[in-house]
Design a protein around this motif. Sequence first.
Motif, PDB file in Angstrom:
ATOM      1  N   ALA A  91     -36.841-133.415  -4.173  1.00 23.07           N
ATOM      2  CA  ALA A  91     -36.732-133.236  -2.724  1.00 23.07           C
ATOM      3  C   ALA A  91     -36.939-131.779  -2.304  1.00 23.07           C
ATOM      4  CB  ALA A  91     -35.378-133.730  -2.240  1.00 23.07           C
ATOM      5  N   LYS A  92     -36.517-130.840  -3.139  1.00 23.74           N
ATOM      6  CA  LYS A  92     -36.608-129.417  -2.793  1.00 23.74           C
ATOM      7  C   LYS A  92     -37.918-128.765  -3.234  1.00 23.74           C
ATOM      8  CE  LYS A  92     -31.638-128.884  -3.220  1.00 23.74           C
ATOM      9  NZ  LYS A  92     -30.544-128.326  -4.028  1.00 23.74           N
ATOM     10  N   HIS A  93     -38.704-129.476  -4.023  1.00 21.42           N
ATOM     11  CA  HIS A  93     -39.945-128.891  -4.539  1.00 21.42           C
ATOM     12  C   HIS A  93     -40.890-128.571  -3.370  1.00 21.42           C
ATOM     13  CE1 HIS A  93     -43.757-128.483  -6.634  1.00 21.42           C
ATOM     14  NE2 HIS A  93     -43.049-128.320  -7.757  1.00 21.42           N
ATOM     15  N   PRO A  94     -41.530-127.401  -3.393  1.00 21.61           N
ATOM     16  CA  PRO A  94     -42.427-127.013  -2.290  1.00 21.61           C
ATOM     17  C   PRO A  94     -43.533-128.029  -1.988  1.00 21.61           C
ATOM     18  CG  PRO A  94     -42.004-125.141  -3.712  1.00 21.61           C
ATOM     19  CD  PRO A  94     -41.398-126.340  -4.383  1.00 21.61           C
ATOM     20  N   ALA A  95     -44.068-128.700  -2.992  1.00 23.33           N
ATOM     21  CA  ALA A  95     -45.118-129.693  -2.751  1.00 23.33           C
ATOM     22  C   ALA A  95     -44.562-130.896  -1.995  1.00 23.33           C
ATOM     23  CB  ALA A  95     -45.754-130.130  -4.068  1.00 23.33           C
ATOM     24  N   HIS A  96     -43.328-131.299  -2.313  1.00 21.06           N
ATOM     25  CA  HIS A  96     -42.701-132.407  -1.585  1.00 21.06           C
ATOM     26  C   HIS A  96     -42.360-131.979  -0.159  1.00 21.06           C
ATOM     27  CE1 HIS A  96     -39.210-134.710  -0.107  1.00 21.06           C
ATOM     28  NE2 HIS A  96     -39.951-135.730  -0.514  1.00 21.06           N
ATOM     29  N   ALA A 103     -50.779-137.281   0.337  1.00 19.36           N
ATOM     30  CA  ALA A 103     -50.005-136.121  -0.129  1.00 19.36           C
ATOM     31  C   ALA A 103     -48.962-136.544  -1.158  1.00 19.36           C
ATOM     32  CB  ALA A 103     -49.338-135.427   1.053  1.00 19.36           C
ATOM     33  N   LEU A 104     -48.300-137.660  -0.925  1.00 18.25           N
ATOM     34  CA  LEU A 104     -47.282-138.130  -1.862  1.00 18.25           C
ATOM     35  C   LEU A 104     -47.886-138.534  -3.204  1.00 18.25           C
ATOM     36  CD1 LEU A 104     -45.011-140.300   0.456  1.00 18.25           C
ATOM     37  CD2 LEU A 104     -44.487-138.051  -0.498  1.00 18.25           C
ATOM     38  N   LEU A 105     -49.023-139.187  -3.176  1.00 15.58           N
ATOM     39  CA  LEU A 105     -49.645-139.646  -4.418  1.00 15.58           C
ATOM     40  C   LEU A 105     -50.101-138.491  -5.307  1.00 15.58           C
ATOM     41  CD1 LEU A 105     -51.622-142.785  -3.207  1.00 15.58           C
ATOM     42  CD2 LEU A 105     -49.438-142.696  -4.453  1.00 15.58           C
ATOM     43  N   ALA A 106     -50.252-137.316  -4.733  1.00 19.49           N
ATOM     44  CA  ALA A 106     -50.628-136.132  -5.511  1.00 19.49           C
ATOM     45  C   ALA A 106     -49.425-135.463  -6.184  1.00 19.49           C
ATOM     46  CB  ALA A 106     -51.336-135.125  -4.610  1.00 19.49           C
ATOM     47  N   LEU A 107     -48.213-135.862  -5.820  1.00 21.91           N
ATOM     48  CA  LEU A 107     -47.023-135.167  -6.304  1.00 21.91           C
ATOM     49  C   LEU A 107     -46.736-135.280  -7.800  1.00 21.91           C
ATOM     50  CD1 LEU A 107     -44.533-135.711  -3.342  1.00 21.91           C
ATOM     51  CD2 LEU A 107     -45.983-133.726  -3.846  1.00 21.91           C
ATOM     52  N   PRO A 108     -46.986-136.409  -8.472  1.00 22.14           N
ATOM     53  CA  PRO A 108     -46.662-136.458  -9.904  1.00 22.14           C
ATOM     54  C   PRO A 108     -47.349-135.368 -10.735  1.00 22.14           C
ATOM     55  CG  PRO A 108     -46.975-138.671  -9.094  1.00 22.14           C
ATOM     56  CD  PRO A 108     -47.402-137.727  -7.988  1.00 22.14           C
ATOM     57  N   GLU A 109     -48.505-134.915 -10.318  1.00 26.22           N
ATOM     58  CA  GLU A 109     -49.199-133.842 -11.030  1.00 26.22           C
ATOM     59  C   GLU A 109     -48.591-132.470 -10.746  1.00 26.22           C
ATOM     60  OE1 GLU A 109     -53.336-134.057 -10.079  1.00 26.22           O
ATOM     61  OE2 GLU A 109     -53.498-136.141 -10.711  1.00 26.22           O
ATOM     62  N   GLN A 110     -47.767-132.390  -9.700  1.00 18.76           N
ATOM     63  CA  GLN A 110     -47.219-131.108  -9.280  1.00 18.76           C
ATOM     64  C   GLN A 110     -45.725-130.955  -9.562  1.00 18.76           C
ATOM     65  OE1 GLN A 110     -48.692-130.048  -5.215  1.00 18.76           O
ATOM     66  NE2 GLN A 110     -49.635-132.073  -5.345  1.00 18.76           N
ATOM     67  N   ILE A 111     -45.022-132.072  -9.709  1.00 19.90           N
ATOM     68  CA  ILE A 111     -43.567-132.042  -9.883  1.00 19.90           C
ATOM     69  C   ILE A 111     -43.239-132.703 -11.215  1.00 19.90           C
ATOM     70  CG2 ILE A 111     -41.348-132.702  -8.898  1.00 19.90           C
ATOM     71  CD1 ILE A 111     -42.731-132.899  -6.157  1.00 19.90           C
ATOM     72  N   ASP A 112     -42.788-131.911 -12.176  1.00 20.00           N
ATOM     73  CA  ASP A 112     -42.629-132.439 -13.532  1.00 20.00           C
ATOM     74  C   ASP A 112     -41.525-133.476 -13.680  1.00 20.00           C
ATOM     75  OD1 ASP A 112     -40.526-130.621 -13.289  1.00 20.00           O
ATOM     76  OD2 ASP A 112     -40.845-129.716 -15.249  1.00 20.00           O
ATOM     77  N   VAL A 113     -40.515-133.488 -12.809  1.00 18.17           N
ATOM     78  CA  VAL A 113     -39.450-134.498 -12.920  1.00 18.17           C
ATOM     79  C   VAL A 113     -39.862-135.848 -12.343  1.00 18.17           C
ATOM     80  CG1 VAL A 113     -37.606-132.781 -12.921  1.00 18.17           C
ATOM     81  CG2 VAL A 113     -38.287-133.863 -10.755  1.00 18.17           C
ATOM     82  N   LEU A 114     -40.949-135.875 -11.614  1.00 19.36           N
ATOM     83  CA  LEU A 114     -41.404-137.103 -10.962  1.00 19.36           C
ATOM     84  C   LEU A 114     -42.224-137.930 -11.950  1.00 19.36           C
ATOM     85  CD1 LEU A 114     -41.498-138.732  -8.352  1.00 19.36           C
ATOM     86  CD2 LEU A 114     -43.462-137.364  -7.650  1.00 19.36           C
ATOM     87  N   ARG A 115     -41.657-139.042 -12.401  1.00 18.24           N
ATOM     88  CA  ARG A 115     -42.321-139.898 -13.391  1.00 18.24           C
ATOM     89  C   ARG A 115     -43.440-140.718 -12.755  1.00 18.24           C
ATOM     90  NH1 ARG A 115     -41.168-136.627 -16.403  1.00 18.24           N
ATOM     91  NH2 ARG A 115     -39.081-136.378 -17.183  1.00 18.24           N
ATOM     92  N   SER A 116     -43.184-141.229 -11.559  1.00 19.74           N
ATOM     93  CA  SER A 116     -44.212-142.001 -10.848  1.00 19.74           C
ATOM     94  C   SER A 116     -43.821-142.102  -9.387  1.00 19.74           C
ATOM     95  CB  SER A 116     -44.365-143.407 -11.441  1.00 19.74           C
ATOM     96  OG  SER A 116     -43.198-144.169 -11.219  1.00 19.74           O
ATOM     97  N   ILE A 117     -44.813-142.456  -8.580  1.00 17.82           N
ATOM     98  CA  ILE A 117     -44.559-142.698  -7.157  1.00 17.82           C
ATOM     99  C   ILE A 117     -45.529-143.775  -6.682  1.00 17.82           C
ATOM    100  CG2 ILE A 117     -46.097-140.903  -6.268  1.00 17.82           C
ATOM    101  CD1 ILE A 117     -43.815-140.351  -4.158  1.00 17.82           C
ATOM    102  N   GLU A 118     -45.018-144.659  -5.876  1.00 17.91           N
ATOM    103  CA  GLU A 118     -45.824-145.706  -5.255  1.00 17.91           C
ATOM    104  C   GLU A 118     -45.585-145.608  -3.752  1.00 17.91           C
ATOM    105  OE1 GLU A 118     -45.519-150.513  -5.029  1.00 17.91           O
ATOM    106  OE2 GLU A 118     -45.400-149.613  -7.027  1.00 17.91           O
TER     107      GLU A 118
END
Length: 97
Positions: free
Chosen positions: A71-76, A27-42
């Motif tokens: 943190a507040k984004h619905p996908a997160h 679920a976390l690895l899918a977040l960069p495509e859904q949250i525009d402020v998220l540059r990357s996640i590992e």
Amino acid sequence: MVKHIVTFKLQGTPEERLEVARRFKAALLALPEQIDVLRSIEVGINENPSETWDVVLTAVVDTLADVATYAKHPAHVAAAALLAGHKDQRACVDYEC
């Protein structure tokens, strides 16, 4: 740039913790495509049975305000909900780099 590092200790049997960790990671690895402020996640799942923390994530955003947006984004929020009933402890560090 800000790094948002969070580690989780989960409850349950080793098998239960691993299954929850795997679903959470996906679920976390899918977040960069859904949250525009998220540059990357590992996301890492602990493989050392002598250690007690189960999951670590490193998210990269531009500003500390972006951490709050993420943190507040619905996908997160939906990803974090996967830990409901399984989270024992959480630790977090946010720092500029």
